[in-house]
Design a protein around this motif. Sequence first.
Motif, PDB file in Angstrom:
ATOM      1  N   VAL A  13       0.913  -1.314   0.047  1.00  0.00           N
ATOM      2  CA  VAL A  13      -0.036   0.072   0.127  1.00  0.00           C
ATOM      3  C   VAL A  13       0.686   1.234   0.061  1.00  0.00           C
ATOM      4  O   VAL A  13       0.662   2.003  -0.724  1.00  0.00           O
ATOM      5  CB  VAL A  13      -0.944  -0.111   1.332  1.00  0.00           C
ATOM      6  CG1 VAL A  13      -1.364   1.654   1.472  1.00  0.00           C
ATOM      7  CG2 VAL A  13      -2.002  -1.049   1.205  1.00  0.00           C
ATOM      8  N   SER A  18      -2.013   3.442  -2.412  1.00  0.00           N
ATOM      9  CA  SER A  18      -3.649   3.326  -2.300  1.00  0.00           C
ATOM     10  C   SER A  18      -3.689   1.870  -1.854  1.00  0.00           C
ATOM     11  O   SER A  18      -2.925   0.951  -2.157  1.00  0.00           O
ATOM     12  CB  SER A  18      -4.272   3.630  -3.508  1.00  0.00           C
ATOM     13  OG  SER A  18      -4.227   2.502  -4.543  1.00  0.00           O
ATOM     14  N   ILE A  19      -4.904   1.840  -0.989  1.00  0.00           N
ATOM     15  CA  ILE A  19      -5.232   0.444  -0.338  1.00  0.00           C
ATOM     16  C   ILE A  19      -5.770  -0.369  -1.674  1.00  0.00           C
ATOM     17  O   ILE A  19      -5.348  -1.697  -1.723  1.00  0.00           O
ATOM     18  CB  ILE A  19      -6.378   0.718   0.440  1.00  0.00           C
ATOM     19  CG1 ILE A  19      -5.701   1.175   2.045  1.00  0.00           C
ATOM     20  CG2 ILE A  19      -7.125  -0.671   0.749  1.00  0.00           C
ATOM     21  CD1 ILE A  19      -6.602   1.334   2.858  1.00  0.00           C
ATOM     22  N   THR A  20      -6.427   0.253  -2.680  1.00  0.00           N
ATOM     23  CA  THR A  20      -7.063  -0.661  -3.627  1.00  0.00           C
ATOM     24  C   THR A  20      -5.961  -0.952  -4.523  1.00  0.00           C
ATOM     25  O   THR A  20      -5.785  -2.355  -4.955  1.00  0.00           O
ATOM     26  CB  THR A  20      -7.664   0.501  -4.754  1.00  0.00           C
ATOM     27  OG1 THR A  20      -8.965   0.856  -4.070  1.00  0.00           O
ATOM     28  CG2 THR A  20      -8.382  -0.412  -6.061  1.00  0.00           C
ATOM     29  N   GLY A  23      -3.738  -3.802  -2.586  1.00  0.00           N
ATOM     30  CA  GLY A  23      -4.559  -5.033  -2.487  1.00  0.00           C
ATOM     31  C   GLY A  23      -4.568  -5.895  -3.477  1.00  0.00           C
ATOM     32  O   GLY A  23      -4.604  -7.040  -3.807  1.00  0.00           O
ATOM     33  N   ARG A  24      -5.058  -5.079  -4.680  1.00  0.00           N
ATOM     34  CA  ARG A  24      -4.903  -5.706  -6.177  1.00  0.00           C
ATOM     35  C   ARG A  24      -3.856  -6.314  -6.302  1.00  0.00           C
ATOM     36  O   ARG A  24      -3.726  -7.566  -7.054  1.00  0.00           O
ATOM     37  CB  ARG A  24      -5.413  -4.686  -7.461  1.00  0.00           C
ATOM     38  CG  ARG A  24      -5.326  -5.049  -8.542  1.00  0.00           C
ATOM     39  CD  ARG A  24      -5.636  -4.174  -9.819  1.00  0.00           C
ATOM     40  NE  ARG A  24      -6.823  -3.341  -9.599  1.00  0.00           N
ATOM     41  CZ  ARG A  24      -6.793  -1.973  -9.289  1.00  0.00           C
ATOM     42  NH1 ARG A  24      -5.716  -1.456  -9.171  1.00  0.00           N
ATOM     43  NH2 ARG A  24      -8.027  -1.413  -8.965  1.00  0.00           N
ATOM     44  N   THR A  29      -9.234  -7.940  -2.123  1.00  0.00           N
ATOM     45  CA  THR A  29     -10.218  -6.662  -2.473  1.00  0.00           C
ATOM     46  C   THR A  29     -10.075  -5.677  -1.679  1.00  0.00           C
ATOM     47  O   THR A  29      -9.223  -5.781  -0.561  1.00  0.00           O
ATOM     48  CB  THR A  29     -11.485  -7.373  -2.101  1.00  0.00           C
ATOM     49  OG1 THR A  29     -11.552  -7.650  -0.412  1.00  0.00           O
ATOM     50  CG2 THR A  29     -11.888  -8.667  -2.923  1.00  0.00           C
ATOM     51  N   PRO A  30     -10.093  -4.412  -1.813  1.00  0.00           N
ATOM     52  CA  PRO A  30      -9.970  -3.174  -1.124  1.00  0.00           C
ATOM     53  C   PRO A  30     -10.406  -3.641   0.288  1.00  0.00           C
ATOM     54  O   PRO A  30      -9.719  -2.948   1.221  1.00  0.00           O
ATOM     55  CB  PRO A  30     -10.740  -2.309  -2.125  1.00  0.00           C
ATOM     56  CG  PRO A  30     -10.766  -2.634  -3.206  1.00  0.00           C
ATOM     57  CD  PRO A  30     -10.955  -4.038  -3.263  1.00  0.00           C
ATOM     58  N   SER A  34      -8.069  -3.119   3.297  1.00  0.00           N
ATOM     59  CA  SER A  34      -8.412  -2.248   4.338  1.00  0.00           C
ATOM     60  C   SER A  34      -8.297  -2.591   5.965  1.00  0.00           C
ATOM     61  O   SER A  34      -7.805  -2.457   6.699  1.00  0.00           O
ATOM     62  CB  SER A  34      -9.439  -1.477   4.053  1.00  0.00           C
ATOM     63  OG  SER A  34      -9.775  -0.568   5.110  1.00  0.00           O
TER      64      SER A  34
END
Length: 302
Positions: A13, A18-20, A23-24, A29-30, A34
């Motif tokens: 991250v 970013s978390i998205t 994670g990807r 998944t976001p 998170s």
Amino acid sequence: MPYLESIRVFLRVVELGSITSGGRDLRLTPAVASKRIKELETRLGTRLLNRTTRKLVPTEAGRLFYDQARVVVAALEEAEASLAGFSGQPRGTIRVTAPLGVGRRIVAPLVPRFCDQFPEVEVRLRLSDRRVDLFEEGLDAAFVLGTPDDSTMKLRKIAECERLLCASPSYLESRGTPQVPDDLIGQKHNCLLLRFPRSPEYFWVLQTPEGPQKLEVSGRFDADVADVLTDWAREGRGIVNVPRFEVEADLAAGRLVPVLPETPPLPVVFGILYPHRKLQDPKIQRFADFMVRQCRSFLGGN
């Protein structure tokens, strides 16, 4: 293990912003990514990330934890890699990047074939023409066009690629065909430039009988993706400077024609770049060996 996985999520991250995205990259998944971050913050008893208007950035505590955790995780991965050497079966994840054109035409088709030979290795390929920092983005290797000036990296040369200037017949009909390198300077011709932060291509260097000639060329528009420049050249928008293998089909079909063939651009080294410490990782060794061999075979046929 959940604690270690939460640390891995936190590292990605921070590296990707970013978390998205983090994670990807880890195939989460976001929501799950998170949750892992929140679990880590609860365990450590401090906030690790702050959200700005554009991205997540680590707090002071988060930066300190990131710097230390990255060292620990890297050491663990190296320990795992050393054990893989005993079994003779590389395993783990390889994160690699490549320029868009080279990546699409050469690297991407080879990745599944490599994974067929080494089923316990996963390859995460990212294509981009911008310059990347392997350490900052947590990458294991990068295919590059050019010779980076970084002593902390090992560059394995794959091939020296011929470059050429080319344009569409319609463009040359409307603007005229340059006869000497100096014809490219000024407003008469539209040179299509690859530009992004730290881009080296604000000028072109051509080979002349007197030696290399540096040209401060310009154009009405530029882009940070090389394939876009080639598309524009096909449409008659200007003159592009590209590796020959990227436009062989266009040259054969007459969509593009060489410009100033007697004074071509300097050739460019195509290679794979990785940190020296990765030399001991069996999966990186096998990946580099495979890619160098297969890429040379591909380029030898063009």
